[in-house]
Design a protein around this motif. Sequence first.
Motif, mmCIF file in Angstrom:
data_model
loop_
_atom_site.group_PDB
_atom_site.id
_atom_site.type_symbol
_atom_site.label_atom_id
_atom_site.label_comp_id
_atom_site.label_asym_id
_atom_site.label_seq_id
_atom_site.Cartn_x
_atom_site.Cartn_y
_atom_site.Cartn_z
ATOM 1 N N MET A 26 0.818 -1.192 0.000
ATOM 2 C CA MET A 26 0.000 0.000 0.000
ATOM 3 C C MET A 26 0.866 1.262 0.000
ATOM 4 O O MET A 26 0.516 2.245 -0.626
ATOM 5 C CB MET A 26 -0.920 -0.030 1.221
ATOM 6 N N ALA A 27 1.978 1.216 0.705
ATOM 7 C CA ALA A 27 2.858 2.387 0.765
ATOM 8 C C ALA A 27 3.440 2.700 -0.606
ATOM 9 O O ALA A 27 3.572 3.869 -0.978
ATOM 10 C CB ALA A 27 3.975 2.151 1.781
ATOM 11 N N LYS A 28 3.762 1.653 -1.380
ATOM 12 C CA LYS A 28 4.302 1.878 -2.726
ATOM 13 C C LYS A 28 3.267 2.553 -3.613
ATOM 14 O O LYS A 28 3.583 3.470 -4.368
ATOM 15 C CB LYS A 28 4.734 0.556 -3.353
ATOM 16 N N PHE A 29 2.026 2.091 -3.522
ATOM 17 C CA PHE A 29 0.957 2.684 -4.326
ATOM 18 C C PHE A 29 0.767 4.154 -3.978
ATOM 19 O O PHE A 29 0.614 4.992 -4.857
ATOM 20 C CB PHE A 29 -0.341 1.911 -4.115
ATOM 21 N N LEU A 30 0.764 4.474 -2.692
ATOM 22 C CA LEU A 30 0.597 5.865 -2.271
ATOM 23 C C LEU A 30 1.768 6.738 -2.734
ATOM 24 O O LEU A 30 1.565 7.881 -3.144
ATOM 25 C CB LEU A 30 0.450 5.943 -0.757
ATOM 26 N N GLY A 31 2.974 6.203 -2.675
ATOM 27 C CA GLY A 31 4.138 6.954 -3.133
ATOM 28 C C GLY A 31 4.081 7.243 -4.621
ATOM 29 O O GLY A 31 4.350 8.362 -5.063
ATOM 30 N N VAL A 32 3.703 6.239 -5.405
ATOM 31 C CA VAL A 32 3.600 6.430 -6.853
ATOM 32 C C VAL A 32 2.466 7.394 -7.180
ATOM 33 O O VAL A 32 2.606 8.274 -8.040
ATOM 34 C CB VAL A 32 3.402 5.076 -7.562
ATOM 35 N N ALA A 33 1.343 7.255 -6.487
ATOM 36 C CA ALA A 33 0.206 8.153 -6.725
ATOM 37 C C ALA A 33 0.579 9.599 -6.392
ATOM 38 O O ALA A 33 0.237 10.522 -7.141
ATOM 39 C CB ALA A 33 -0.990 7.711 -5.896
ATOM 40 N N ALA A 34 1.289 9.805 -5.292
ATOM 41 C CA ALA A 34 1.712 11.157 -4.918
ATOM 42 C C ALA A 34 2.666 11.733 -5.953
ATOM 43 O O ALA A 34 2.569 12.912 -6.310
ATOM 44 C CB ALA A 34 2.372 11.135 -3.538
ATOM 45 N N ALA A 35 3.585 10.905 -6.450
ATOM 46 C CA ALA A 35 4.535 11.375 -7.460
ATOM 47 C C ALA A 35 3.816 11.789 -8.738
ATOM 48 O O ALA A 35 4.114 12.838 -9.320
ATOM 49 C CB ALA A 35 5.565 10.286 -7.757
ATOM 50 N N ILE A 36 2.857 10.996 -9.167
ATOM 51 C CA ILE A 36 2.113 11.320 -10.389
ATOM 52 C C ILE A 36 1.297 12.595 -10.200
ATOM 53 O O ILE A 36 1.264 13.459 -11.077
ATOM 54 C CB ILE A 36 1.217 10.139 -10.798
ATOM 55 N N ILE A 37 0.665 12.741 -9.056
ATOM 56 C CA ILE A 37 -0.143 13.929 -8.792
ATOM 57 C C ILE A 37 0.727 15.183 -8.766
ATOM 58 O O ILE A 37 0.379 16.207 -9.356
ATOM 59 C CB ILE A 37 -0.938 13.760 -7.480
ATOM 60 N N VAL A 38 1.875 15.114 -8.103
ATOM 61 C CA VAL A 38 2.775 16.268 -8.041
ATOM 62 C C VAL A 38 3.280 16.616 -9.440
ATOM 63 O O VAL A 38 3.326 17.793 -9.815
ATOM 64 C CB VAL A 38 3.955 15.995 -7.079
ATOM 65 N N PHE A 39 3.620 15.605 -10.233
ATOM 66 C CA PHE A 39 4.096 15.857 -11.586
ATOM 67 C C PHE A 39 3.009 16.501 -12.442
ATOM 68 O O PHE A 39 3.282 17.453 -13.191
ATOM 69 C CB PHE A 39 4.576 14.553 -12.227
ATOM 70 N N LEU A 40 1.780 16.031 -12.333
ATOM 71 C CA LEU A 40 0.682 16.610 -13.105
ATOM 72 C C LEU A 40 0.367 18.037 -12.671
ATOM 73 O O LEU A 40 0.100 18.907 -13.507
ATOM 74 C CB LEU A 40 -0.563 15.732 -13.002
ATOM 75 N N ILE A 41 0.410 18.296 -11.374
ATOM 76 C CA ILE A 41 0.179 19.659 -10.882
ATOM 77 C C ILE A 41 1.289 20.584 -11.373
ATOM 78 O O ILE A 41 1.023 21.711 -11.801
ATOM 79 C CB ILE A 41 0.065 19.676 -9.341
ATOM 80 N N TRP A 42 2.527 20.117 -11.325
ATOM 81 C CA TRP A 42 3.652 20.916 -11.805
ATOM 82 C C TRP A 42 3.471 21.267 -13.282
ATOM 83 O O TRP A 42 3.665 22.407 -13.686
ATOM 84 C CB TRP A 42 4.965 20.169 -11.575
ATOM 85 N N HIS A 43 3.098 20.293 -14.081
ATOM 86 C CA HIS A 43 2.918 20.553 -15.508
ATOM 87 C C HIS A 43 1.732 21.471 -15.776
ATOM 88 O O HIS A 43 1.760 22.247 -16.733
ATOM 89 C CB HIS A 43 2.773 19.239 -16.281
ATOM 90 N N SER A 44 0.707 21.390 -14.966
ATOM 91 C CA SER A 44 -0.419 22.296 -15.167
ATOM 92 C C SER A 44 -0.035 23.738 -14.795
ATOM 93 O O SER A 44 -0.551 24.683 -15.389
ATOM 94 C CB SER A 44 -1.629 21.843 -14.365
ATOM 95 N N LEU A 45 0.856 23.901 -13.826
ATOM 96 C CA LEU A 45 1.317 25.244 -13.456
ATOM 97 C C LEU A 45 2.251 25.834 -14.509
ATOM 98 O O LEU A 45 2.193 27.032 -14.790
ATOM 99 C CB LEU A 45 2.045 25.201 -12.107
ATOM 100 N N ILE A 46 3.104 25.001 -15.089
ATOM 101 C CA ILE A 46 4.103 25.475 -16.040
ATOM 102 C C ILE A 46 3.483 25.765 -17.401
ATOM 103 O O ILE A 46 3.820 26.733 -18.055
ATOM 104 C CB ILE A 46 5.247 24.441 -16.177
#
Length: 54
Positions: free
Chosen positions: A1-21
Amino acid sequence: MAKFLGVAAAIIVFLIWHSLIGNPHVIETVIGLVLAVGAGIWVYSIAKKFGTDR
């Protein structure tokens, strides 16, 4: 479960970053990847602590 949460957080942060840029170039993509990996590792370490018995 921890791996899934880590990957999900990474994807969300990357998508938010790209939406800001907007239209990222190479350096903005690298910065986004670094932020995403850092967030993923951070969330993974926190989630892993909650999964252990104390």
